[in-house]
Design a protein around this motif. Structure first.
Motif, PDB file in Angstrom:
ATOM      1  N   ALA A  13       0.811  -1.219   0.000  1.00 10.85           N
ATOM      2  CA  ALA A  13       0.000   0.000   0.000  1.00 10.85           C
ATOM      3  C   ALA A  13       0.845   1.271   0.000  1.00 10.85           C
ATOM      4  O   ALA A  13       0.378   2.324  -0.446  1.00 10.85           O
ATOM      5  CB  ALA A  13      -0.939   0.008   1.200  1.00 10.85           C
ATOM      6  N   THR A  14       2.082   1.195   0.477  1.00  9.42           N
ATOM      7  CA  THR A  14       2.871   2.421   0.657  1.00  9.42           C
ATOM      8  C   THR A  14       4.073   2.543  -0.267  1.00  9.42           C
ATOM      9  O   THR A  14       4.744   3.570  -0.262  1.00  9.42           O
ATOM     10  CB  THR A  14       3.367   2.532   2.116  1.00  9.42           C
ATOM     11  OG1 THR A  14       4.169   1.395   2.428  1.00  9.42           O
ATOM     12  CG2 THR A  14       2.195   2.627   3.083  1.00  9.42           C
ATOM     13  N   VAL A  15       4.357   1.522  -1.062  1.00  6.55           N
ATOM     14  CA  VAL A  15       5.510   1.582  -1.968  1.00  6.55           C
ATOM     15  C   VAL A  15       5.275   2.661  -3.026  1.00  6.55           C
ATOM     16  O   VAL A  15       4.145   2.914  -3.433  1.00  6.55           O
ATOM     17  CB  VAL A  15       5.777   0.200  -2.618  1.00  6.55           C
ATOM     18  CG1 VAL A  15       4.634  -0.242  -3.504  1.00  6.55           C
ATOM     19  CG2 VAL A  15       7.091   0.188  -3.355  1.00  6.55           C
ATOM     20  N   ARG A  16       6.350   3.324  -3.441  1.00  7.34           N
ATOM     21  CA  ARG A  16       6.277   4.392  -4.440  1.00  7.34           C
ATOM     22  C   ARG A  16       7.326   4.183  -5.516  1.00  7.34           C
ATOM     23  O   ARG A  16       8.354   3.551  -5.290  1.00  7.34           O
ATOM     24  CB  ARG A  16       6.565   5.753  -3.808  1.00  7.34           C
ATOM     25  CG  ARG A  16       5.578   6.219  -2.806  1.00  7.34           C
ATOM     26  CD  ARG A  16       5.983   7.593  -2.328  1.00  7.34           C
ATOM     27  NE  ARG A  16       5.169   8.036  -1.220  1.00  7.34           N
ATOM     28  CZ  ARG A  16       5.408   9.126  -0.519  1.00  7.34           C
ATOM     29  NH1 ARG A  16       6.474   9.864  -0.806  1.00  7.34           N
ATOM     30  NH2 ARG A  16       4.618   9.474   0.466  1.00  7.34           N
ATOM     31  N   ARG A  17       7.069   4.777  -6.671  1.00 11.56           N
ATOM     32  CA  ARG A  17       8.088   4.796  -7.722  1.00 11.56           C
ATOM     33  C   ARG A  17       9.308   5.541  -7.183  1.00 11.56           C
ATOM     34  O   ARG A  17       9.167   6.553  -6.503  1.00 11.56           O
ATOM     35  CB  ARG A  17       7.568   5.497  -8.971  1.00 11.56           C
ATOM     36  CG  ARG A  17       6.588   4.669  -9.748  1.00 11.56           C
ATOM     37  CD  ARG A  17       6.086   5.420 -10.973  1.00 11.56           C
ATOM     38  NE  ARG A  17       5.076   4.651 -11.660  1.00 11.56           N
ATOM     39  CZ  ARG A  17       3.778   4.721 -11.400  1.00 11.56           C
ATOM     40  NH1 ARG A  17       3.333   5.540 -10.484  1.00 11.56           N
ATOM     41  NH2 ARG A  17       2.923   3.973 -12.059  1.00 11.56           N
ATOM     42  N   GLY A  18      10.477   5.049  -7.505  1.00 14.44           N
ATOM     43  CA  GLY A  18      11.712   5.677  -7.047  1.00 14.44           C
ATOM     44  C   GLY A  18      12.260   5.078  -5.768  1.00 14.44           C
ATOM     45  O   GLY A  18      13.416   5.311  -5.420  1.00 14.44           O
TER      46      GLY A  18
END
Length: 73
Positions: A13-18
């Motif tokens: 749920a909290t992973v982001r690009r980069g």
């Protein structure tokens, strides 16, 4: 990209690009993500590799943040 790297706990749920993950001693940078059934995500890395992240999987990642943005909170 400016800012500082911080260590942050991530899940599907909290992973982001980069985000940068270290797996087996190698650093992988998240380039893109694909939503999967039951709230999972398939992470696509800049190397061409991929990793399936289930909702219960918790990893540590390095994330670049701008400390000036955090100061106002």
């Amino acid at each position: 990209m400016t800012g500082v790297l911080i260590s942050i706990e991530i899940d599907a749920a909290t992973v982001r690009r980069g985000d940068q993950l270290t797996i087996g001693g190698q650093i992988f940078t998240v380039a893109d993500m694909t939503a999967l059934p039951r709230n999972g995500k398939r992470l696509h890395f800049t190397t061409g590799d991929s990793l399936t992240l289930r909702p219960t999987t918790i990893l540590w990642a390095a994330r670049r943040v701008n400390p000036r943005r955090l100061r106002g909170r």
